[in-house]
Design a protein around this motif. Structure first.
Motif, PDB file in Angstrom:
ATOM      1  N   GLN A   1     -46.093  29.799 -33.708  1.00 34.29           N
ATOM      2  CA  GLN A   1     -45.715  30.809 -32.743  1.00 34.29           C
ATOM      3  C   GLN A   1     -44.246  31.156 -32.926  1.00 34.29           C
ATOM      4  N   VAL A   2     -43.961  32.437 -33.025  1.00 32.88           N
ATOM      5  CA  VAL A   2     -42.593  32.902 -33.178  1.00 32.88           C
ATOM      6  C   VAL A   2     -41.933  32.980 -31.815  1.00 32.88           C
ATOM      7  N   GLN A   3     -40.794  32.358 -31.685  1.00 29.87           N
ATOM      8  CA  GLN A   3     -40.054  32.389 -30.424  1.00 29.87           C
ATOM      9  C   GLN A   3     -38.656  32.934 -30.653  1.00 29.87           C
ATOM     10  N   LEU A   4     -38.289  33.900 -29.830  1.00 24.85           N
ATOM     11  CA  LEU A   4     -36.977  34.525 -29.890  1.00 24.85           C
ATOM     12  C   LEU A   4     -36.350  34.467 -28.505  1.00 24.85           C
ATOM     13  N   VAL A   5     -35.117  34.035 -28.427  1.00 28.18           N
ATOM     14  CA  VAL A   5     -34.435  33.916 -27.139  1.00 28.18           C
ATOM     15  C   VAL A   5     -33.084  34.612 -27.228  1.00 28.18           C
ATOM     16  N   GLU A   6     -32.936  35.699 -26.456  1.00 29.61           N
ATOM     17  CA  GLU A   6     -31.675  36.438 -26.436  1.00 29.61           C
ATOM     18  C   GLU A   6     -30.740  35.885 -25.369  1.00 29.61           C
ATOM     19  N   SER A   7     -29.464  36.089 -25.589  1.00 27.96           N
ATOM     20  CA  SER A   7     -28.453  35.748 -24.600  1.00 27.96           C
ATOM     21  C   SER A   7     -27.205  36.575 -24.866  1.00 27.96           C
ATOM     22  N   GLY A   8     -26.281  36.552 -23.919  1.00 26.67           N
ATOM     23  CA  GLY A   8     -25.004  37.219 -24.123  1.00 26.67           C
ATOM     24  C   GLY A   8     -24.820  38.530 -23.392  1.00 26.67           C
ATOM     25  N   GLY A   9     -25.857  38.978 -22.712  1.00 18.97           N
ATOM     26  CA  GLY A   9     -25.707  40.210 -21.949  1.00 18.97           C
ATOM     27  C   GLY A   9     -24.813  40.017 -20.734  1.00 18.97           C
ATOM     28  N   GLY A  10     -24.495  41.133 -20.077  1.00 20.88           N
ATOM     29  CA  GLY A  10     -23.669  41.047 -18.889  1.00 20.88           C
ATOM     30  C   GLY A  10     -23.113  42.390 -18.502  1.00 20.88           C
ATOM     31  N   LEU A  11     -22.134  42.354 -17.613  1.00 19.82           N
ATOM     32  CA  LEU A  11     -21.474  43.556 -17.119  1.00 19.82           C
ATOM     33  C   LEU A  11     -20.105  43.665 -17.789  1.00 19.82           C
ATOM     34  N   VAL A  12     -19.820  44.842 -18.332  1.00 21.31           N
ATOM     35  CA  VAL A  12     -18.549  45.052 -19.012  1.00 21.31           C
ATOM     36  C   VAL A  12     -18.066  46.464 -18.721  1.00 21.31           C
ATOM     37  N   GLN A  13     -16.769  46.661 -18.719  1.00 17.31           N
ATOM     38  CA  GLN A  13     -16.219  47.996 -18.513  1.00 17.31           C
ATOM     39  C   GLN A  13     -16.305  48.812 -19.801  1.00 17.31           C
ATOM     40  N   ALA A  14     -16.339  50.103 -19.646  1.00 18.20           N
ATOM     41  CA  ALA A  14     -16.345  50.993 -20.800  1.00 18.20           C
ATOM     42  C   ALA A  14     -15.154  50.683 -21.701  1.00 18.20           C
ATOM     43  N   GLY A  15     -15.409  50.655 -23.002  1.00 15.20           N
ATOM     44  CA  GLY A  15     -14.375  50.297 -23.959  1.00 15.20           C
ATOM     45  C   GLY A  15     -14.352  48.832 -24.323  1.00 15.20           C
ATOM     46  N   ALA A  23     -31.616  33.560 -30.729  1.00 15.80           N
ATOM     47  CA  ALA A  23     -31.936  32.298 -31.389  1.00 15.80           C
ATOM     48  C   ALA A  23     -33.410  32.274 -31.757  1.00 15.80           C
ATOM     49  N   ALA A  24     -33.682  31.874 -32.988  1.00 16.12           N
ATOM     50  CA  ALA A  24     -35.053  31.833 -33.477  1.00 16.12           C
ATOM     51  C   ALA A  24     -35.331  30.476 -34.114  1.00 16.12           C
ATOM     52  N   PHE A  68     -21.243  48.914 -33.543  1.00 18.39           N
ATOM     53  CA  PHE A  68     -22.046  47.689 -33.477  1.00 18.39           C
ATOM     54  C   PHE A  68     -22.171  47.077 -34.869  1.00 18.39           C
ATOM     55  N   THR A  69     -22.278  45.748 -34.909  1.00 15.72           N
ATOM     56  CA  THR A  69     -22.469  45.044 -36.163  1.00 15.72           C
ATOM     57  C   THR A  69     -23.534  43.972 -35.984  1.00 15.72           C
ATOM     58  N   VAL A  70     -24.530  43.977 -36.858  1.00 13.33           N
ATOM     59  CA  VAL A  70     -25.571  42.952 -36.837  1.00 13.33           C
ATOM     60  C   VAL A  70     -25.263  41.944 -37.943  1.00 13.33           C
ATOM     61  N   SER A  71     -25.435  40.665 -37.619  1.00 12.80           N
ATOM     62  CA  SER A  71     -25.134  39.614 -38.587  1.00 12.80           C
ATOM     63  C   SER A  71     -25.989  38.398 -38.285  1.00 12.80           C
ATOM     64  N   THR A  72     -25.994  37.468 -39.217  1.00 11.78           N
ATOM     65  CA  THR A  72     -26.766  36.248 -39.034  1.00 11.78           C
ATOM     66  C   THR A  72     -25.904  35.015 -39.303  1.00 11.78           C
ATOM     67  N   ASP A  73     -26.289  33.927 -38.697  1.00 11.96           N
ATOM     68  CA  ASP A  73     -25.704  32.616 -38.968  1.00 11.96           C
ATOM     69  C   ASP A  73     -26.859  31.715 -39.370  1.00 11.96           C
ATOM     70  N   ASN A  74     -27.008  31.488 -40.649  1.00  6.63           N
ATOM     71  CA  ASN A  74     -28.150  30.716 -41.130  1.00  6.63           C
ATOM     72  C   ASN A  74     -28.154  29.293 -40.595  1.00  6.63           C
ATOM     73  N   ALA A  75     -26.995  28.711 -40.446  1.00  9.17           N
ATOM     74  CA  ALA A  75     -26.919  27.328 -39.971  1.00  9.17           C
ATOM     75  C   ALA A  75     -27.422  27.189 -38.543  1.00  9.17           C
ATOM     76  N   LYS A  76     -27.304  28.265 -37.777  1.00  5.62           N
ATOM     77  CA  LYS A  76     -27.717  28.223 -36.368  1.00  5.62           C
ATOM     78  C   LYS A  76     -29.016  28.969 -36.111  1.00  5.62           C
ATOM     79  N   ASN A  77     -29.615  29.521 -37.163  1.00  7.06           N
ATOM     80  CA  ASN A  77     -30.852  30.296 -37.003  1.00  7.06           C
ATOM     81  C   ASN A  77     -30.699  31.365 -35.931  1.00  7.06           C
ATOM     82  N   THR A  78     -29.594  32.060 -35.987  1.00  5.88           N
ATOM     83  CA  THR A  78     -29.256  33.018 -34.939  1.00  5.88           C
ATOM     84  C   THR A  78     -28.846  34.348 -35.552  1.00  5.88           C
ATOM     85  N   VAL A  79     -29.278  35.414 -34.921  1.00  3.34           N
ATOM     86  CA  VAL A  79     -28.836  36.754 -35.297  1.00  3.34           C
ATOM     87  C   VAL A  79     -27.997  37.295 -34.147  1.00  3.34           C
ATOM     88  N   TYR A  80     -26.935  37.989 -34.497  1.00  4.11           N
ATOM     89  CA  TYR A  80     -25.985  38.491 -33.512  1.00  4.11           C
ATOM     90  C   TYR A  80     -25.940  40.008 -33.523  1.00  4.11           C
TER      91      TYR A  80
END
Length: 124
Positions: A1-15, A23-24, A68-80
Motif C-alpha cells: 500500500q502506497v502511503q503519502l503524508v503531507e505537512s508544512g502547510g499554514g497561514l502566511v502573508q503575501a510575499g 513523506a513516502a 516554486f521548486t520541487v525537490s527530493t531527499d532520498n535519505a528521508k524518502n521525502t519530496v518537497y
C-alpha cells in the motif's frame, strides 16, 4: 500500500514562503514519480509541480514557474515543494501524489496514489 503524508502547510502573508513536505515509504519513493497538486474552494484540482522517478526532470505549472521548486531527499524518502513569493491566489489544499511512470506527470488522472492534503492560506 502506497502511503503519502503531507505537512508544512499554514497561514502566511503575501510575499512569504512555505515549504511543503511529503513523506513516502521507501518503496514508493524509489519506484514512483511524484507530483504536487492543489485545489481551491469551488475549483478543480490542478497540477502544480512534478519530479520524475530519477529526479532528473522537473515540471511546473505556469503559475508556479519561477516561484516554486520541487525537490527530493532520498535519505528521508521525502519530496518537497518550496514556495516563495506566495500570493493570495495560491491559497488551496495542496496534495502530493505518486504514479508508477514518469510520463504524463502533469495529468491529474494519471496519478494513482494521493496524500490527505495540507492547507495553505495566503493573506493579503
Amino acid at each position: 500500500q502506497v502511503q503519502l503524508v503531507e505537512s508544512g502547510g499554514g497561514l502566511v502573508q503575501a510575499g512569504g514562503s512555505l515549504r511543503l513536505s511529503c513523506a513516502a515509504s521507501e518503496r514508493t519513493f524509489r519506484r514512483y514519480a511524484m507530483g504536487w497538486f492543489r485545489q481551491a474552494p469551488g475549483k478543480e484540482r490542478e497540477f502544480v509541480a512534478a519530479i520524475s522517478r530519477s529526479g532528473g526532470s522537473t515540471y511546473y505549472a505556469d503559475s508556479a514557474k519561477g516561484r516554486f521548486t520541487v525537490s527530493t531527499d532520498n535519505a528521508k524518502n521525502t519530496v518537497y515543494l518550496q514556495m516563495n513569493s506566495l500570493k493570495p491566489g495560491d491559497t488551496a489544499v495542496y496534495y502530493c501524489a505518486a504514479k508508477a511512470s514518469s510520463s504524463s506527470l502533469t495529468e491529474r488522472d494519471e496519478y494513482a496514489y494521493w496524500g490527505q492534503g495540507t492547507q495553505v492560506t495566503v493573506s493579503s
